[in-house]
Design an enzyme around this catalytic site. Structure first.
Site, PDB file in Angstrom:
ATOM      1  N   GLY A  56      44.549 -10.331 -24.457  1.00  0.00           N
ATOM      2  CA  GLY A  56      45.706 -11.068 -24.475  1.00  0.00           C
ATOM      3  C   GLY A  56      45.482 -11.788 -23.124  1.00  0.00           C
ATOM      4  O   GLY A  56      45.527 -12.485 -22.219  1.00  0.00           O
ATOM      5  N   GLU A  98      51.725  -3.200 -14.151  1.00  0.00           N
ATOM      6  CA  GLU A  98      50.693  -3.034 -13.744  1.00  0.00           C
ATOM      7  C   GLU A  98      49.927  -3.653 -11.952  1.00  0.00           C
ATOM      8  O   GLU A  98      49.773  -4.246 -11.805  1.00  0.00           O
ATOM      9  CB  GLU A  98      50.682  -5.062 -14.393  1.00  0.00           C
ATOM     10  N   CYS A 135      43.281 -11.800  -7.934  1.00  0.00           N
ATOM     11  CA  CYS A 135      43.198  -9.867  -9.306  1.00  0.00           C
ATOM     12  C   CYS A 135      42.684  -8.936  -7.539  1.00  0.00           C
ATOM     13  O   CYS A 135      42.235  -7.745  -8.117  1.00  0.00           O
ATOM     14  CB  CYS A 135      42.503 -10.092  -9.800  1.00  0.00           C
ATOM     15  N   HIS A 141      48.742 -11.492 -16.750  1.00  0.00           N
ATOM     16  CA  HIS A 141      49.640 -10.843 -15.098  1.00  0.00           C
ATOM     17  C   HIS A 141      50.745 -12.044 -14.268  1.00  0.00           C
ATOM     18  O   HIS A 141      49.918 -13.308 -14.939  1.00  0.00           O
ATOM     19  CB  HIS A 141      49.482 -10.535 -14.051  1.00  0.00           C
ATOM     20  N   HIS A 193      41.059   1.152 -21.318  1.00  0.00           N
ATOM     21  CA  HIS A 193      39.976   1.359 -19.677  1.00  0.00           C
ATOM     22  C   HIS A 193      40.499   1.135 -18.502  1.00  0.00           C
ATOM     23  O   HIS A 193      40.367   1.717 -17.647  1.00  0.00           O
ATOM     24  CB  HIS A 193      38.783   0.416 -20.141  1.00  0.00           C
ATOM     25  N   ARG A 194      41.930   0.828 -18.723  1.00  0.00           N
ATOM     26  CA  ARG A 194      42.638   0.948 -17.373  1.00  0.00           C
ATOM     27  C   ARG A 194      43.408   1.846 -17.015  1.00  0.00           C
ATOM     28  O   ARG A 194      43.944   2.211 -15.956  1.00  0.00           O
ATOM     29  CB  ARG A 194      43.556  -0.725 -17.250  1.00  0.00           C
ATOM     30  N   GLY A 239      35.095  -7.373 -23.273  1.00  0.00           N
ATOM     31  CA  GLY A 239      36.111  -7.566 -24.380  1.00  0.00           C
ATOM     32  C   GLY A 239      36.797  -7.331 -24.298  1.00  0.00           C
ATOM     33  O   GLY A 239      38.002  -6.586 -25.788  1.00  0.00           O
TER      34      GLY A 239
HETATM   35  O1  SUG Z   1      43.604  -5.921 -16.551  1.00  0.00           O
HETATM   36  N1  SUG Z   1      40.088  -7.383 -17.363  1.00  0.00           N
HETATM   37  C1  SUG Z   1      41.223  -6.761 -16.083  1.00  0.00           C
HETATM   38  C2  SUG Z   1      41.640  -8.242 -15.147  1.00  0.00           C
HETATM   39  C3  SUG Z   1      42.749  -7.997 -14.380  1.00  0.00           C
HETATM   40  C4  SUG Z   1      43.065  -8.764 -13.307  1.00  0.00           C
HETATM   41  N2  SUG Z   1      44.042  -9.002 -12.898  1.00  0.00           N
HETATM   42  C5  SUG Z   1      45.144  -9.288 -12.090  1.00  0.00           C
HETATM   43  N3  SUG Z   1      45.782 -10.883 -13.298  1.00  0.00           N
HETATM   44  N4  SUG Z   1      45.360  -8.772 -11.010  1.00  0.00           N
HETATM   45  C6  SUG Z   1      42.347  -7.109 -17.569  1.00  0.00           C
HETATM   46  O2  SUG Z   1      42.363  -7.107 -18.129  1.00  0.00           O
HETATM   47  C7  SUG Z   1      37.983  -6.945 -18.648  1.00  0.00           C
HETATM   48  C8  SUG Z   1      37.301  -5.834 -18.896  1.00  0.00           C
HETATM   49  C9  SUG Z   1      36.577  -6.334 -19.891  1.00  0.00           C
HETATM   50  O3  SUG Z   1      36.959  -6.849 -21.101  1.00  0.00           O
HETATM   51  O4  SUG Z   1      35.479  -5.581 -20.205  1.00  0.00           O
HETATM   52  C10 SUG Z   1      39.877  -6.007 -17.139  1.00  0.00           C
HETATM   53  O5  SUG Z   1      39.375  -5.798 -17.321  1.00  0.00           O
END
Ligand code: SUG
Length: 446
Positions: free
Chosen positions: A24, A174, A369, A250, A137-138, A20
């Site tokens: 968004g 992104e 993605c 995105h 985290h990203r 989680g």
């Molecule tokens: O950045 N989910 C990613 C999903 C990325 C999708 N990418 C594109 N639309 N291109 C994000 O939100 C969730 C991780 C977690 O909740 O454990 C996460 O990072």
């Protein structure tokens, strides 16, 4: 000379879990703390890669990142052995530990922005890793992403690698999730469409009110400059702030392009008509298909739930286009009806293929993605690290590697298990040998 678009899919890492983490992103929040299956997730991804090669596409793979990210935990003040770092983090900052365990590098549409050689001033393919500043985290990804990209596209004659943009929300980037390229043929100069959520320096401009706009106008401009793109072939479009507030975090959740097709929801953009006119003018040629989906055909909510626009539109060797869609689209009455009709409308899109990527979908990551698109000439394809291209043998090898190292099930509590660190490192060390990447991971550089 021949030209191809190669999809480089992210291999799901051994710590794939639902924490989680992405405010968004509706799916990420809804599935927080659910049990995951890293093995199933990796295999679903590999199946999709294999299916595309069976359709005659060239398909690549990008290695996942090292998680848990113990270096970051140490940078944040946790000390001692790996076991102690994990224990202390789990006790004192459990949210930070979860963030440092995410397998989010699997969504390689966010790995980088790529401009093919036909578009760039120096005639090389340019890569800028995305800084992903909006989510902690990203934001841990770009450095190692840069190393993995260099090890995959390891030839200076054809490939130019930039450092990610400054790590600050003003330059929130992104990557390719907010970038699409329209062209007549992959080898012709195209129109690069950069989509952003907000202006960083001009705060009087419209912006979403509820959820964050992760990507800025200023970041788009910086990447276009770095890649040596001409103003005549770049279009900047702001996302409609209202759709970001409905979970479109995105642009690839609400629009996707391929060659002479732009497939989009009518609510996707701000200032839509002016921007479509600009694309048409810069594209030049009349054979350009704007495929608009109206709200009464598919609502924004249904698009977010099914990921209708997070489909891959690919051009098959026979010249026809096909849509690679998640099975969630097939399960939705309005979306499957729409797709059944779309293939009869006389646009270049003639077929739809459905794939089960549910493990990824539950974190908000659909087929598109999971892939980074790199359009290349045959010479450029020959310069790619050949071990990162999928063929039957490499598919088998990677499946066996997953069987050997991945857990069937992972709960959020398992992430504090020091054994998982050892398992992940052993797996990744072997992977760098399978893909011949060299020492890209921090644990290999100590
Ligand atoms: O950045 N989910 C990613 C999903 C990325 C999708 N990418 C594109 N639309 N291109 C994000 O939100 C969730 C991780 C977690 O909740 O454990 C996460 O990072």
């Amino acid at each position: 000379m021949k030209h191809f678009e190669v999809n480089f899919d992210g291999l799901v890492g051994p710590t794939h879990n639902y924490a989680g983490l992405s405010y968004g992103n509706v799916a990420s929040l809804n599935n927080a703390s659910a049990a995951s299956s890293p093995k199933q997730a990796a295999k679903q991804g590999l199946q999709k890669m294999k299916a595309l090669t069976d359709m005659g596409m060239i398909q690549g793979v990008l290695a996942p990142q090292e998680r848990p990210d113990l270096d970051t935990l140490r940078r944040l003040g946790f000390t001692g052995s790996d076991q102690r770092v994990l224990e202390e983090a789990a006790k004192k900052a459990p949210e930070v530990l979860l963030a440092c365990c995410s397998a989010s590098s699997m969504w390689t549409a966010n790995a980088a922005t790529v401009s093919p050689s036909a578009d760039t001033a120096d005639g090389r393919v340019h890569f800028t890793p995305a800084n992903l500043t909006n989510k902690f985290h990203r934001s841990l990804e770009p450095q190692v992403t840069g190393r993995i990209l260099k090890a995959t596209f390891n030839n200076d004659k054809y490939f130019a690698h930039h450092t990610h943009l400054p790590d600050n929300e003003h330059f929130g980037d992104e990557g390719a999730a907010n970038h699409t390229r329209l062209c007549r043929d992959y080898g012709h100069a195209g129109v690069e469409v950069f989509v952003f959520g907000r202006y960083a320096f001009n705060t009087s401009k419209p912006a979403p009110k509820r959820f964050p706009a992760r990507h800025t106008y200023e970041a788009c401009q910086a990447v276009a400059r770095l890649h040596g793109l001409s103003d005549d072939t770049v279009v900047y479009i702001q996302q409609n702030p209202d759709v970001i507030d409905q979970g479109v975090f995105h642009n690839d959740v609400i629009s996707v392009g391929n060659q002479n097709v732009l497939f989009y929801h009518e609510q996707a953009f701000a200032d839509t008509q002016a921007k479509l006119d600009e694309i048409q003018r810069k594209f030049g040629h009349s054979d350009l298909h704007f495929i608009k989906v109206a709200t009464d055909q598919v609502s924004v909510q249904e698009a977010v739930k099914t990921y209708l626009f997070n489909t891959q539109i690919i051009t098959l060797p026979d010249g026809n286009m096909a849509i690679i869609a998640p099975t969630e689209c097939q399960e939705s009455e309005s979306v499957s009806r729409y797709l059944d009709e779309l293939v009869t409308l006389g646009t270049p899109i003639k077929n739809v293929h459905y794939f089960d990527v549910k493990q990824s979908m539950r974190n908000g990551g659909g087929p598109a993605c999971l892939r980074l698109r790199v359009a290349m000439t045959d010479q450029e394809v020959d310069a790619v690290n050949p071990n990162t291209l999928i063929n039957d043998a490499q598919f088998e090898r990677l499946n066996q590697w997953v069987d050997k190292h991945y857990r069937d099930q992972l709960n959020v509590d398992d992430l504090r298990d020091p054994q998982l660190v050892m398992e992940s490192r052993t797996a990744l060390d072997e992977l760098t040998q399978i893909l011949k990447l060299g020492s890209v991971y921090p644990f290999q550089q100590d």
